[in-house]
Scaffold this active site. Structure first.
Site, PDB file in Angstrom:
ATOM      1  N   GLU A 108      -8.443   6.453   1.210  1.00  0.00           N
ATOM      2  CA  GLU A 108      -7.582   5.511   1.916  1.00  0.00           C
ATOM      3  C   GLU A 108      -7.584   4.230   1.126  1.00  0.00           C
ATOM      4  OE1 GLU A 108     -10.110   5.651   5.162  1.00  0.00           O
ATOM      5  OE2 GLU A 108      -9.069   7.278   6.166  1.00  0.00           O
ATOM      6  N   TYR A 120      -4.781   5.071  -8.571  1.00  0.00           N
ATOM      7  CA  TYR A 120      -4.842   6.385  -7.942  1.00  0.00           C
ATOM      8  C   TYR A 120      -3.634   7.245  -8.321  1.00  0.00           C
ATOM      9  CZ  TYR A 120      -8.402   3.979  -5.169  1.00  0.00           C
ATOM     10  OH  TYR A 120      -9.485   3.260  -4.773  1.00  0.00           O
TER      11      TYR A 120
END
Length: 151
Positions: A108, A120
């Site tokens: 998250e 990411y």
């Protein structure tokens, strides 16, 4: 003369919890407490630190249950951000999860964390959903973006 810095990723023990919490307090507006970090040293967790010339500069905490691995936290000392240490640390925990039979890697990230989201995505993660109001902020809350990587 060029100074070549030595970078190592090494396992951390529960005795490192306080320095991890101290570093997290420099990076996150609402970091995990030392006692919460201490709970991340059970059998389902792996914590690693990144060292630059033998100095602790960051850490990652991985939680894995069977085929699902979740990045609980990743943290690089602010003055050492932007040097590729976060990428090295993330690659290390992804490789570890893969070697321990994980099939999916989750994390998250704050919606406002543009740099982290880019890291990411560069490593192959895709956005998989949202958690409304998940993170505390100085003025209320912020949404979390759920991301996943198929290993």
């Amino acid at each position: 003369m060029i100074h070549v810095q030595k970078v190592q990723v090494l396992p951390l023990s529960i005795e490192c919890s306080q320095k991890m919490a101290h570093l997290a307090s420099k990076v996150h507006s609402h970091p995990m407490s030392t006692s919460t970090i201490e709970t991340c040293f059970g059998p389902l967790y792996t914590s690693v630190g990144i060292y630059l010339d033998d100095e602790f500069r960051g850490f990652a905490i991985l939680h894995q249950i069977f085929e699902n691995a979740t990045l609980m936290d990743i943290c690089i000392e602010p003055k050492f951000q932007g040097r590729g240490l976060g990428h090295l640390l993330l690659d290390h925990v992804i490789t570890f999860a893969r070697e321990h039979d994980a099939e999916t890697f989750f994390l998250e990230v704050r919606e406002s964390s543009v740099v982290a989201r880019a890291l990411y995505i560069r490593d192959g993660f895709r956005e998989a959903g949202y958690r409304k109001g998940y993170y505390k902020t100085a003025s209320g809350t912020e949404d979390a973006i759920l991301m996943e990587l198929t290993l």
